[in-house]
Design a protein around this motif. Sequence first.
Motif, PDB file in Angstrom:
ATOM      1  N   LEU A 188      38.032  45.158  38.494  1.00 56.51           N
ATOM      2  CA  LEU A 188      36.746  44.760  39.089  1.00 56.51           C
ATOM      3  C   LEU A 188      36.908  44.412  40.561  1.00 56.51           C
ATOM      4  O   LEU A 188      36.043  44.747  41.380  1.00 56.51           O
ATOM      5  N   ARG A 189      38.000  43.758  40.919  1.00 55.08           N
ATOM      6  CA  ARG A 189      38.250  43.454  42.332  1.00 55.08           C
ATOM      7  C   ARG A 189      38.407  44.735  43.137  1.00 55.08           C
ATOM      8  O   ARG A 189      37.874  44.854  44.240  1.00 55.08           O
TER       9      ARG A 189
ATOM     10  N   LEU B  88      34.149  37.443  33.982  1.00 57.34           N
ATOM     11  CA  LEU B  88      34.924  38.199  34.969  1.00 57.34           C
ATOM     12  C   LEU B  88      34.005  38.891  35.973  1.00 57.34           C
ATOM     13  O   LEU B  88      34.292  38.900  37.172  1.00 57.34           O
ATOM     14  N   ASP B  89      32.910  39.460  35.496  1.00 60.90           N
ATOM     15  CA  ASP B  89      31.935  40.096  36.398  1.00 60.90           C
ATOM     16  C   ASP B  89      31.402  39.078  37.397  1.00 60.90           C
ATOM     17  O   ASP B  89      31.245  39.374  38.593  1.00 60.90           O
TER      18      ASP B  89
ATOM     19  N   LYS C 256      35.017  46.441  43.584  1.00 55.98           N
ATOM     20  CA  LYS C 256      34.101  45.747  44.480  1.00 55.98           C
ATOM     21  C   LYS C 256      34.606  45.605  45.911  1.00 55.98           C
ATOM     22  O   LYS C 256      33.804  45.491  46.829  1.00 55.98           O
TER      23      LYS C 256
ATOM     24  N   THR D  51      34.166  38.070  40.165  1.00 51.48           N
ATOM     25  CA  THR D  51      34.737  39.105  41.031  1.00 51.48           C
ATOM     26  C   THR D  51      33.670  39.594  41.963  1.00 51.48           C
ATOM     27  O   THR D  51      33.809  40.308  42.835  1.00 51.48           O
TER      28      THR D  51
ATOM     29  N   THR E 297      47.143  35.771  41.847  1.00 47.19           N
ATOM     30  CA  THR E 297      45.869  35.360  41.280  1.00 47.19           C
ATOM     31  C   THR E 297      46.107  35.099  39.805  1.00 47.19           C
ATOM     32  O   THR E 297      46.567  35.986  39.084  1.00 47.19           O
TER      33      THR E 297
ATOM     34  N   TYR F 241      40.149  42.048  35.487  1.00 46.20           N
ATOM     35  CA  TYR F 241      39.930  41.333  36.741  1.00 46.20           C
ATOM     36  C   TYR F 241      40.385  42.191  37.926  1.00 46.20           C
ATOM     37  O   TYR F 241      39.657  42.362  38.903  1.00 46.20           O
TER      38      TYR F 241
ATOM     39  N   VAL G 238      44.343  34.254  36.404  1.00 45.80           N
ATOM     40  CA  VAL G 238      43.044  34.329  35.749  1.00 45.80           C
ATOM     41  C   VAL G 238      43.139  33.622  34.397  1.00 45.80           C
ATOM     42  O   VAL G 238      44.089  33.865  33.646  1.00 45.80           O
TER      43      VAL G 238
END
Length: 154
Positions: A26-27, A150-151, A30, A154, A139, A23, A141
């Motif tokens: 990925l954050r 998850l994709d 992005k 995020t 956060t 997570y 999760v």
Amino acid sequence: MPQDRVFLVVVDDSPERAVALRYACLRVRKSGGRVALLRVTEPVGLQEWAGVGALMQEERRQEAEQLLSALAAQVQEITGGLPVMLIREGDPVEEVLGALEEDRRMSILVLATATEGGPGPLVTALAGRQAGRLRCPVTIVPGGMDDAELDRVT
């Protein structure tokens, strides 16, 4: 600035650790920032011989370094950057709070809940009785999320 934002992930031995780490990665990928990995080792108890305690402490540190190095490769693969790697000895809750206090770049703590038996000791402590001591958002999760979920979030 987004590149100054650091997502702190606690590297414990739970299977949910992988969810929290993915997570955070990925954050970062992005929205910018960096991942920090924190491994807290258990303090060596009172030993009859000081040399034995020092040897055990060194072994724990080496194991922590190997684990963080392996995870750093995963972080780099997903984010394109190397993580901040921290090894501390002591109580996990106190060491997380200490790391957050000492490094003001750490702006988000990412934890994953246990999939069985309650949310887990760190989530329970840091979202409960110790929440007032936090200086950044947390956060949480769900620990059972898979890569596709998850994709999506995020």
